[in-house]
Scaffold this active site. Structure first.
Site, PDB file in Angstrom:
ATOM      1  N   ARG A 290       0.848  -1.183   0.000  1.00 13.79           N
ATOM      2  CA  ARG A 290       0.000   0.000   0.000  1.00 13.79           C
ATOM      3  C   ARG A 290       0.886   1.236   0.000  1.00 13.79           C
ATOM      4  NH1 ARG A 290      -3.259  -3.088  -1.349  1.00 13.79           N
ATOM      5  NH2 ARG A 290      -5.296  -3.581  -0.433  1.00 13.79           N
ATOM      6  N   GLU A 319      -3.380   7.643  -6.151  1.00 10.18           N
ATOM      7  CA  GLU A 319      -3.315   6.919  -7.414  1.00 10.18           C
ATOM      8  C   GLU A 319      -4.391   7.420  -8.372  1.00 10.18           C
ATOM      9  OE1 GLU A 319      -3.375   2.696  -6.697  1.00 10.18           O
ATOM     10  OE2 GLU A 319      -1.434   2.730  -5.667  1.00 10.18           O
ATOM     11  N   HIS A 338       0.265   0.052 -10.306  1.00  9.82           N
ATOM     12  CA  HIS A 338      -0.508  -0.868  -9.464  1.00  9.82           C
ATOM     13  C   HIS A 338      -0.861  -2.143 -10.235  1.00  9.82           C
ATOM     14  CE1 HIS A 338      -3.194  -0.810  -5.658  1.00  9.82           C
ATOM     15  NE2 HIS A 338      -2.822  -2.042  -5.939  1.00  9.82           N
TER      16      HIS A 338
END
Length: 602
Positions: A290, A319, A338
């Protein structure tokens, strides 16, 4: 008959288009709502009413799949339910469709808000999140509306581990930078000399499913693997060939650090200026967990100072990150958008896992991956509410007192009550103690449905003892005591005469209180946070500590002192509304008569 009210967005006339024809058993009408609101003299909007006759409703439940799901998962769903695949729905469109659905499956792009649950009219029974994180689902609203929320936490484990190893190797050998250089027409062999992995020490911070898979692969690359995780099983670590160490030792001795911890209040920005200062110069960092576990501004400073040689990041605090982000643009940073779970195999695995969980929930089965609590009868909740809160807070206190690397493996809970065993169901209390123990240092969401499963997965053995006392049976409990055996403690006075960390609490006037720490009797309300101090019992101690806290404008809500005998050892428990600074806690610890202290966040 079933009806759905749809707000007409263009008043007074509405233009509608349907992607598919409505069945003949559905009718469409308009209805004006001529009531006036208190704040406006204008009538409320018109409503489009879609009405379905009972003949149109089949015996199968309806599952709305709002984001793309693998075919294997869809096939499983279609064997049991009517499946409606409607992607890219606006919030308004989702609220419109949801009252005709028994289940909803989403990924991370669809926000399942309170409005969605309210619009369901009570029909929505389960929300399935195809993945791990459930930040996009309003859990409180789901529980209030009796809707179970399940996720798919295991299917992408290998994919995330493989991506971590890919970033590790790519970073060490400057693959991304060299690739960009060659494509720009350059040939800079000397500039992109890398480092070898073999023989280097890698610290795995977070030794869960993904972390242990990364460890296995790192061992295969010839690396020495150490790990830190308060709940890691020492036996499982040894079986892989991994040494469990403290957090401080892990960050101080590692050549490479790979992050696999959840984002919790305890791990938020755990890699910060202070942590980077303790690291070996030239350390390299990989993060596929994370974004928030790293203070990104501090990482840039550590890179510029040469403390951190390189970093490879798949996740970010925001993000997508801003295009002008100093972190993303840094020449010694390798970044990916990601992609941890982005393999074809992982996507199919997630689809199957979430489909099985949703179908099981619709059948009424208890889901091991449930992440919210089931509805509790109002009369039971009203009676147990303060004890439920006490149970969770005792769990939170106990786990914060644990030190060392062995982790919590054995827990004993004692309930003192005048009620007969059959009249006291402790499952919800046990679940809340488990919640308090595990959630502060884990990404798990613990509730009555999954508490025992979650504890078992982490090797946590819980035993319960009921102590029958004299008294009125109108009160469910006199006290709850939590004991953790075979661990070290950050606060030595929390160790009882029998050698376990021991905390005990009661409910007084509806408020949870801490009444015992180790062998010391105290009495402090479990509100805000607590400072525990072991001291030599002497006059003026309360004033000295209160003065230090007052200088920082930290409000003291409660203060209690328990002692073995006058002028001997005592434990002072101080309830505070705010978190004192490290400097203030250090000043309290430097008061000559204070022998040890610990700050516990509730």
């Amino acid at each position: 008959m079933a009806s759905v009210k749809i707000p007409a967005l263009n008043n007074p006339f509405v233009s509608l288009s349907f992607k598919s024809r409505l069945p003949s058993s559905f009718s469409v009408t308009f209805r004006d709502n001529l009531r006036f609101s208190r704040s406006s003299s204008r009538p409320q909007r018109r409503f489009l009413v879609v009405t379905a006759s009972s003949a149109s409703i089949s015996g199968k439940p309806t599952v709305l799949v709002a984001e793309k799901l693998g075919e294997a998962g869809l096939s499983l769903l279609k064997q049991f339910a009517i499946v409606d695949c409607s992607y890219n729905l606006s919030p308004e469109e989702l609220c419109t469709k949801i009252s005709l659905c028994d289940a909803l499956i989403v990924r991370s792009g669809t926000k399942v808000s309170r409005e969605v649950f309210e619009s369901s009219g009570g029909r929505l029974k389960v929300v399935g999140r195809a993945g791990v994180g459930i930040d996009n689902v309003d859990l409180a609203a789901a529980t209030e509306h009796g809707c179970l929320v399940v996720n798919a936490p295991t299917a992408n484990t290998v994919a995330a581990a493989e991506h971590g190893i890919a970033l590790l190797a790519a970073m060490a050998r400057n693959v991304a930078q060299a690739d960009a250089s060659v494509k720009a027409g350059k040939w800079q062999r000397n500039k992109y000399v890398g480092v070898s992995l073999v023989g280097k020490t890698i610290a795995i911070l977070g030794f869960g499913k993904v972390g242990s898979e990364v460890a296995r692969r790192a061992k295969g690359l010839g690396m020495h693997v150490i790990a830190h995780d308060p709940y890691a099983s020492a036996d499982r670590a040894r079986a892989i060939g991994v040494d469990l160490v403290s957090f401080e030792e892990a960050v101080a001795t590692a050549d490479f650090i790979s992050l696999h911890m959840p984002l919790t209040p305890a791990t938020d920005k755990i890699l910060n200026d202070e942590t980077f200062a303790k690291m070996k110069k030239g350390v390299r960092i990989v993060n596929v967990a994370r974004g928030g576990v790293i203070d990104e501004e501090a990482l840039v400073r550590a890179l510029d100072a040469g403390i951190v040689a390189q970093a490879a990041l798949d996740v970010f605090t925001e993000e997508p990150p801003k295009q002008d982000s100093k972190l993303v643009q840094h020449e010694r940073i390798t970044v990916t958008p990601h992609l941890g779970a982005s393999t074809m195999e992982a996507q199919e695995g997630v689809a199957i896992e979430i489909a099985e969980a949703v179908v099981g929930a619709l059948k009424g089965e208890l889901a091991a991956t449930a992440v919210n609590a089931p509805m509790v009868p109002a009369e039971v909740l009203a009676e147990l509410k303060p004890y439920v809160e006490l149970a969770e807070k005792l769990g939170r206190l106990a786990v914060q007192l644990v030190a060392g690397v062995s982790g919590v493996k054995s827990l004993k809970v004692s309930y003192a009550s005048s009620r007969a065993p059959d009249d006291l169901d402790t499952r919800v209390l046990r679940a809340m103690i488990t919640k308090g123990l595990i959630e502060p240092i884990s990404s798990a969401y613990v509730n009555l449905v999954n508490a025992d499963y979650t504890a078992k997965q982490r090797g946590l053995r819980i035993t319960e003892e009921r102590i029958i006392i004299d008294g009125s049976s109108e009160t469910p409990l006199e006290s709850i005591q939590v004991q953790i055996a075979n661990v070290e403690s950050k606060f030595a006075s929390a160790i009882s005469d029998s050698g376990e960390i021991k905390v005990e609490g009661k409910v007084k006037d509806g408020i949870p209180h801490l009444t015992k720490v180790g062998s010391f009797e105290v009495d402090v309300s479990l509100e805000g946070s607590i400072i525990l101090c072991r001291q030599v019992d002497q006059p003026g101690m309360i004033g000295k500590v209160g003065h230090i806290l007052g200088e920082e404008n930290v409000n003291v809500s409660f203060m209690s002192v328990g002692r073995t005998a006058p002028r001997k050892q005592a434990v002072m428990a101080i309830g505070v509304d705010d978190q004192p600074s490290k400097q203030s806690l250090q000043r309290i610890g430097e008061v000559p008569a204070i022998e040890e202290l610990v700050f516990l966040k509730l």
